[in-house]
Design an enzyme around this catalytic site. Structure first.
Site, PDB file in Angstrom:
ATOM      1  N   LYS A 200      -1.335   4.877  14.347  1.00  0.00           N
ATOM      2  CA  LYS A 200      -1.873   4.560  14.321  1.00  0.00           C
ATOM      3  C   LYS A 200      -3.511   6.200  15.123  1.00  0.00           C
ATOM      4  O   LYS A 200      -4.395   5.981  14.825  1.00  0.00           O
ATOM      5  CB  LYS A 200      -2.220   3.422  15.669  1.00  0.00           C
ATOM      6  CG  LYS A 200      -2.052   2.215  15.293  1.00  0.00           C
ATOM      7  CD  LYS A 200      -2.784   1.846  13.298  1.00  0.00           C
ATOM      8  CE  LYS A 200      -2.374   0.769  12.476  1.00  0.00           C
ATOM      9  NZ  LYS A 200      -3.741   0.439  11.622  1.00  0.00           N
TER      10      LYS A 200
ATOM     11  N   THR B  75      -3.965 -12.490  16.000  1.00  0.00           N
ATOM     12  CA  THR B  75      -3.693 -11.960  14.396  1.00  0.00           C
ATOM     13  C   THR B  75      -1.971 -11.792  14.537  1.00  0.00           C
ATOM     14  O   THR B  75      -1.057 -12.405  15.113  1.00  0.00           O
ATOM     15  CB  THR B  75      -3.996 -10.444  14.116  1.00  0.00           C
ATOM     16  OG1 THR B  75      -3.177  -9.062  14.226  1.00  0.00           O
ATOM     17  CG2 THR B  75      -5.240 -10.368  13.772  1.00  0.00           C
TER      18      THR B  75
ATOM     19  N   VAL C   8       1.061  -0.737   0.237  1.00  0.00           N
ATOM     20  CA  VAL C   8      -0.257   0.365  -0.423  1.00  0.00           C
ATOM     21  C   VAL C   8       0.773   1.176  -0.194  1.00  0.00           C
ATOM     22  O   VAL C   8       0.603   2.212  -0.029  1.00  0.00           O
ATOM     23  CB  VAL C   8      -0.711   0.185   1.376  1.00  0.00           C
ATOM     24  CG1 VAL C   8      -2.114  -1.017   1.022  1.00  0.00           C
ATOM     25  CG2 VAL C   8      -0.435  -0.137   2.941  1.00  0.00           C
TER      26      VAL C   8
ATOM     27  N   TYR D 284       4.412   2.431  15.905  1.00  0.00           N
ATOM     28  CA  TYR D 284       3.365   2.390  16.039  1.00  0.00           C
ATOM     29  C   TYR D 284       2.172   2.731  16.122  1.00  0.00           C
ATOM     30  O   TYR D 284       1.141   3.413  15.693  1.00  0.00           O
ATOM     31  CB  TYR D 284       3.381   0.283  16.025  1.00  0.00           C
ATOM     32  CG  TYR D 284       1.718  -0.450  16.139  1.00  0.00           C
ATOM     33  CD1 TYR D 284       1.875  -0.590  14.375  1.00  0.00           C
ATOM     34  CD2 TYR D 284       1.129   0.038  16.467  1.00  0.00           C
ATOM     35  CE1 TYR D 284       0.332  -0.959  13.957  1.00  0.00           C
ATOM     36  CE2 TYR D 284      -0.425  -1.334  16.365  1.00  0.00           C
ATOM     37  CZ  TYR D 284      -0.660  -1.659  15.566  1.00  0.00           C
ATOM     38  OH  TYR D 284      -1.924  -2.311  14.802  1.00  0.00           O
TER      39      TYR D 284
ATOM     40  N   ASN E 141      -6.615  -1.437   5.937  1.00  0.00           N
ATOM     41  CA  ASN E 141      -6.102  -1.880   7.317  1.00  0.00           C
ATOM     42  C   ASN E 141      -5.129  -2.250   7.617  1.00  0.00           C
ATOM     43  O   ASN E 141      -4.405  -2.643   8.444  1.00  0.00           O
ATOM     44  CB  ASN E 141      -7.332  -2.877   6.730  1.00  0.00           C
ATOM     45  CG  ASN E 141      -6.853  -4.253   8.365  1.00  0.00           C
ATOM     46  OD1 ASN E 141      -7.014  -4.048   9.412  1.00  0.00           O
ATOM     47  ND2 ASN E 141      -6.171  -5.685   7.267  1.00  0.00           N
TER      48      ASN E 141
END
Length: 252
Positions: free
Chosen positions: A153, A184, A63, A149, A85
């Site tokens: 976010k 995940t 992406v 991270y 996502n």
């Protein structure tokens, strides 16, 4: 039980679609009647493994690659829905991080999310639609050791709110979801996680990590997908610019 077909005949984009939350969203969209899916991930084999009904476009690539969006955007004209996502993790205190590591995470989690959302909004145009950006509770509650991270976010959650204001008059809704712990594959890249799995196994590691969550457990990808699809669907037609926290009480 009859599956609700609330996405019947619609088109949707899902990034990070080869596993975890993205794959769960792709499966649920197909089950709920989506006619055309654009699925993006760096893991081509994972995309190929998804057995989905409808017209499925599998795009292997990052992406963060501007050329990918230049090629894909014209194919998505009239897009109904977008799930932003794709993301990667990172570890280490801010003082010890290199700029290269910081930029590696931002390239995917922030720049990639920006290009995904911007392309989606242009593809929806004036015909309306909805998008959900996958943020994180680490963008709300500071957690040591995951600086890039968490920062990325926090940024994408606010990006969703800005996009909601900008596009409301076009009939486009933009929301974000901030998951807490979810089972995940993103955990697999962490060295501490790997060491714990080697010592006590994956299930025990996740249970130990979930002790910081009042519910005492991590969510499944399928649970997150159901919440995301609610925000995406007509059932949430009056909701835009919202950052929905789904974390088992982690941020309390």
């Amino acid at each position: 039980m009859t599956q609700i077909q609330d996405f019947q005949g619609r088109s949707a984009l899902v990034t990070g679609a080869a596993s975890g939350i993205g794959a769960a969203c792709a499966r649920s969209l197909a089950e709920r009647g989506a006619a055309q899916l654009f699925l993006v991930d760096v893991d081509g084999a994972g995309l190929d493994a998804l057995d989905l009904a409808g017209n499925v476009h599998r795009i292997t690539g990052s992406v963060a690659d501007e050329a990918l969006w230049a090629e894909l955007e014209p194919q998505m004209t009239g897009l109904d829905h977008s799930i932003v996502n794709a993301g990667i993790g990172s570890g280490g205190p801010i003082a010890s991080l290199s700029l290269a590591e910081w930029r590696r995470v931002m390239a995917v989690n922030l720049d990639g999310a920006f290009m995904t959302l911007a392309s989606s909004l242009r593809a929806m145009g004036e015909s309306g639609g909805s998008a959900v950006v996958v943020a994180s509770t680490t963008g709300i509650k500071p957690v040591a050791g995951i600086g890039p991270y968490g920062v990325s976010k926090a940024a994408v959650a606010h990006m969703a709110r800005i996009a909601a204001v900008e596009n409301a008059k076009l009939g486009i809704r933009v929301n974000a979801i901030a998951p807490g712990g979810v089972d995940t594959a993103i955990w697999e890249s962490g060295e501490d996680f790997k060491r714990s799995v080697a010592a006590i196994g994956r299930d025990s590691t996740l249970k130990a990590m979930a002790k910081t969550t009042p519910s005492g457990r991590f969510a499944s990808s399928e649970e997150m997908a159901e919440t995301i699809l609610y925000l995406l669907s007509d059932a949430a037609s009056n909701i835009t610019g919202h950052v929905m926290v789904s974390d088992g009480g982690f941020t309390l």
